[in-house]
Scaffold this motif. Structure first.
Motif: not given
Length: 362
Positions: A292-304
């Motif tokens: 599934c699609e995930t984020a990392t701690p550095d992912t920007t808020f807009a991208e999140l």
């Protein structure tokens, strides 16, 4: 990493018996009590450190003491009490001659109102600091031209300041500081006199230069959006005191008091926050193997937000080894965009609205 610049318990008092005023402040007196006696406490017990290659922003309203604090960092204003150390050297104990030598070679200032000489060419303005150092003309002109090119002013070297726009004149001021190859740049409201679009362009320019030059910079501003955009760390001042020091995320997510919180109310959080700042960390980290699609701690808020819009469950935040380090439910994103200070706590568990446990493989 050792700090390049350190300020410890700095006080600056104007008026009669400043030493006695510092003693009273240490015993709990406030600014108003001193003002009633004809004494002004401009800076009160300020301490901070700046790491090499970092931009440290000091922000606050007019009269908060930020410009006075900056002037103590290069000896233009002598502290009433406290110390300033640059590369381990205590500046408060230097002679006037030693301070002038330090300012000419190691510490440069970029002023709010450009401070260009109208009778000197752009090249000569950029080379002025080198001329004060006694650098031969050919070398200083070459270094000035190089600094001007870095600031986007190649081809304007022989122009006069009044032929340049406000933004271009400020670039000359920045080039003059860079030409000396100083270790520390002090920038006092350097972009605040510019129009908003030009101001943002100068912020872009500074951040782009910083990627290459990695200067140690202390930047003064009254604009929180500018502070959030530029600062590796930010100090917020009020009535002469530093009331909070931290990253942009610290100040947005964990304001020290109502005064700091009032500053952050109108900030565009999507430009500052990352997944690491908003995620719920109360999760198990053993279920992150998934497609599934995930984020990392550095992912920007807009991208999140974009990722969340494509999913039917909270966004999983994974570390370098794909371990689950947190989750971000959709309502948590909405809470952080809202003004209400309690919004982030509205979702306090790693479960979706229906109560199901969330994993990276959900």
């Amino acid at each position: 990493m050792s700090s390049r610049l350190e300020a410890e318990h700095l006080y600056k008092v104007f008026g009669r018996r400043p030493g006695e005023a510092v003693k009273r402040l240490r015993e709990g007196a406030d600014r108003e009590e001193l003002r009633a006696d004809g004494t002004t406490a401009a800076v009160i017990d300020a301490s901070f450190s700046v790491e090499p290659g970092h931009i440290f922003v000091v922000m606050g309203l007019s009269g908060s003491g930020k410009s006075t604090l900056l002037r103590m960092l290069n000896g233009l204003s002598e502290p009433t009490a406290g110390s300033v150390r640059f590369d381990g050297q205590d500046l408060t104990g230097l002679s006037d001659r030693a301070l002038r030598e330090l300012r000419s070679k190691k510490i440069s200032m970029v002023f709010q109102h450009f401070a260009l000489f109208p009778h000197r060419s752009v090249r000569d303005n950029a080379a002025y600091g080198l001329a004060v150092q006694g650098v031969p003309r050919a070398e200083r002109e070459a270094r000035a031209d190089e600094a001007l090119a870095l600031c986007g002013l190649a081809g304007w070297e022989d122009s006069w300041p009044d032929e340049l726009s406000g933004g271009m004149q400020q670039r000359v001021g920045l080039a003059r500081a860079l030409a000396t190859d100083a270790d520390l740049l002090l920038m006092d409201e350097s972009f605040s006199a510019l129009d908003p679009l030009i101001r943002r362009d100068m912020q872009d320019q500074l951040l782009e230069l910083q990627k290459t030059l990695k200067k140690t910079i202390v930047f003064i501003t009254h604009d929180l959006n500018e502070a959030m955009r530029l600062g590796d760390r930010i100090a917020v001042m009020r009535d002469g005191r530093i009331v909070q020091t931290g990253t942009a995320e610290d100040i947005l997510v964990r304001p020290a008091d109502d005064y700091v919180a009032s500053f952050t109310k109108d900030v565009d959080r999507s430009r500052v926050l990352t997944a690491g700042a908003v995620m719920d960390t109360d999760v198990r980290g053993d279920e992150a193997d998934c497609d599934c699609e995930t984020a990392t701690p550095d992912t920007t808020f807009a991208e999140l937000c974009a990722i969340s819009a494509r999913l039917t469950h909270p966004v999983a935040v994974v570390g370098a080894d794909r371990e689950l380090v947190g989750v971000v439910p959709r309502q948590r994103l909405v809470g952080f965009l809202g003004d209400e200070p309690g919004a982030p706590e509205a979702c306090d568990s790693p479960r979706g609205k229906s109560g199901e446990k969330v994993t990276a493989g959900a």
